[in-house]
Design a protein around this motif. Sequence first.
Motif, PDB file in Angstrom:
ATOM      1  N   ASN A  72       0.827  -1.208   0.000  1.00  5.89           N
ATOM      2  CA  ASN A  72       0.000   0.000   0.000  1.00  5.89           C
ATOM      3  C   ASN A  72       0.863   1.260   0.000  1.00  5.89           C
ATOM      4  O   ASN A  72       0.546   2.234  -0.685  1.00  5.89           O
ATOM      5  CB  ASN A  72      -0.953   0.009   1.203  1.00  5.89           C
ATOM      6  CG  ASN A  72      -2.041  -1.048   1.076  1.00  5.89           C
ATOM      7  OD1 ASN A  72      -2.339  -1.518  -0.017  1.00  5.89           O
ATOM      8  ND2 ASN A  72      -2.623  -1.429   2.195  1.00  5.89           N
ATOM      9  N   LEU A  73       1.960   1.237   0.766  1.00  2.00           N
ATOM     10  CA  LEU A  73       2.863   2.387   0.806  1.00  2.00           C
ATOM     11  C   LEU A  73       3.549   2.615  -0.538  1.00  2.00           C
ATOM     12  O   LEU A  73       3.648   3.749  -1.008  1.00  2.00           O
ATOM     13  CB  LEU A  73       3.930   2.173   1.884  1.00  2.00           C
ATOM     14  CG  LEU A  73       3.681   2.873   3.206  1.00  2.00           C
ATOM     15  CD1 LEU A  73       4.709   2.442   4.241  1.00  2.00           C
ATOM     16  CD2 LEU A  73       3.692   4.377   3.051  1.00  2.00           C
ATOM     17  N   TYR A  74       4.018   1.529  -1.160  1.00  9.30           N
ATOM     18  CA  TYR A  74       4.675   1.658  -2.463  1.00  9.30           C
ATOM     19  C   TYR A  74       3.697   2.229  -3.491  1.00  9.30           C
ATOM     20  O   TYR A  74       4.058   3.100  -4.283  1.00  9.30           O
ATOM     21  CB  TYR A  74       5.213   0.307  -2.962  1.00  9.30           C
ATOM     22  CG  TYR A  74       6.317  -0.279  -2.113  1.00  9.30           C
ATOM     23  CD1 TYR A  74       7.198   0.529  -1.408  1.00  9.30           C
ATOM     24  CD2 TYR A  74       6.487  -1.654  -2.016  1.00  9.30           C
ATOM     25  CE1 TYR A  74       8.213  -0.020  -0.629  1.00  9.30           C
ATOM     26  CE2 TYR A  74       7.504  -2.213  -1.250  1.00  9.30           C
ATOM     27  CZ  TYR A  74       8.355  -1.386  -0.552  1.00  9.30           C
ATOM     28  OH  TYR A  74       9.358  -1.926   0.218  1.00  9.30           O
ATOM     29  N   LEU A  75       2.468   1.746  -3.472  1.00 10.47           N
ATOM     30  CA  LEU A  75       1.457   2.241  -4.412  1.00 10.47           C
ATOM     31  C   LEU A  75       1.141   3.711  -4.141  1.00 10.47           C
ATOM     32  O   LEU A  75       1.020   4.516  -5.070  1.00 10.47           O
ATOM     33  CB  LEU A  75       0.187   1.387  -4.339  1.00 10.47           C
ATOM     34  CG  LEU A  75       0.336  -0.058  -4.825  1.00 10.47           C
ATOM     35  CD1 LEU A  75      -0.925  -0.862  -4.529  1.00 10.47           C
ATOM     36  CD2 LEU A  75       0.674  -0.107  -6.304  1.00 10.47           C
ATOM     37  N   PHE A  76       1.028   4.071  -2.859  1.00 10.78           N
ATOM     38  CA  PHE A  76       0.767   5.462  -2.487  1.00 10.78           C
ATOM     39  C   PHE A  76       1.907   6.361  -2.968  1.00 10.78           C
ATOM     40  O   PHE A  76       1.676   7.410  -3.581  1.00 10.78           O
ATOM     41  CB  PHE A  76       0.601   5.587  -0.971  1.00 10.78           C
ATOM     42  CG  PHE A  76       0.599   7.014  -0.490  1.00 10.78           C
ATOM     43  CD1 PHE A  76      -0.538   7.809  -0.643  1.00 10.78           C
ATOM     44  CD2 PHE A  76       1.726   7.578   0.088  1.00 10.78           C
ATOM     45  CE1 PHE A  76      -0.538   9.136  -0.223  1.00 10.78           C
ATOM     46  CE2 PHE A  76       1.731   8.898   0.508  1.00 10.78           C
ATOM     47  CZ  PHE A  76       0.598   9.680   0.348  1.00 10.78           C
ATOM     48  N   MET A  77       3.158   5.951  -2.696  1.00 10.94           N
ATOM     49  CA  MET A  77       4.306   6.771  -3.083  1.00 10.94           C
ATOM     50  C   MET A  77       4.398   6.892  -4.601  1.00 10.94           C
ATOM     51  O   MET A  77       4.739   7.952  -5.134  1.00 10.94           O
ATOM     52  CB  MET A  77       5.600   6.210  -2.484  1.00 10.94           C
ATOM     53  CG  MET A  77       5.678   6.401  -0.976  1.00 10.94           C
ATOM     54  SD  MET A  77       7.283   5.977  -0.239  1.00 10.94           S
ATOM     55  CE  MET A  77       7.267   4.184  -0.335  1.00 10.94           C
ATOM     56  N   LEU A  99       9.128   9.573   3.632  1.00  9.80           N
ATOM     57  CA  LEU A  99       8.597   8.214   3.859  1.00  9.80           C
ATOM     58  C   LEU A  99       9.673   7.166   3.605  1.00  9.80           C
ATOM     59  O   LEU A  99       9.826   6.218   4.385  1.00  9.80           O
ATOM     60  CB  LEU A  99       7.395   7.958   2.948  1.00  9.80           C
ATOM     61  CG  LEU A  99       6.097   8.661   3.309  1.00  9.80           C
ATOM     62  CD1 LEU A  99       5.087   8.533   2.174  1.00  9.80           C
ATOM     63  CD2 LEU A  99       5.525   8.095   4.608  1.00  9.80           C
ATOM     64  N   LEU A 100      10.408   7.330   2.517  1.00 11.32           N
ATOM     65  CA  LEU A 100      11.465   6.368   2.187  1.00 11.32           C
ATOM     66  C   LEU A 100      12.543   6.328   3.265  1.00 11.32           C
ATOM     67  O   LEU A 100      13.013   5.252   3.640  1.00 11.32           O
ATOM     68  CB  LEU A 100      12.111   6.724   0.843  1.00 11.32           C
ATOM     69  CG  LEU A 100      11.382   6.238  -0.393  1.00 11.32           C
ATOM     70  CD1 LEU A 100      11.963   6.896  -1.634  1.00 11.32           C
ATOM     71  CD2 LEU A 100      11.454   4.730  -0.500  1.00 11.32           C
TER      72      LEU A 100
END
Length: 112
Positions: A72-77, A99-100
């Motif tokens: 979900n975080l990768y998709l959001f970023m 975030l990264l």
Amino acid sequence: MGEKSVTQNKSRLIVMLYDGAVKFLKLAIKEMEAGNYASKGQYINRVQDIFNELNAVLNMDAGGEVAQNLRNLYLFMNRRLSQANVKRDPQMIQEVIGLLEELNQGWRTITG
């Protein structure tokens, strides 16, 4: 090779990918501020490729909730970077860098 060293090697690779993504995003901001929009777009595309790779190697079965949260975080970023690219907004890129860097701290503790 033991399971622990395999995990450490994977974690090291992830740290390297995160480091590369942060480096490319900082370069994207620099290019954006200089008005070099084509170069900015290329750096953002490289980071999106990194997110796609990170997403592809997630083990959703073994990773459970953690893997789902990372996906979900990768998709959001990725979405954030697309918006930043179109809007030419360095603040949105900075948000992804933050975030990264936060995620990377977690992976660094695993690699010890």
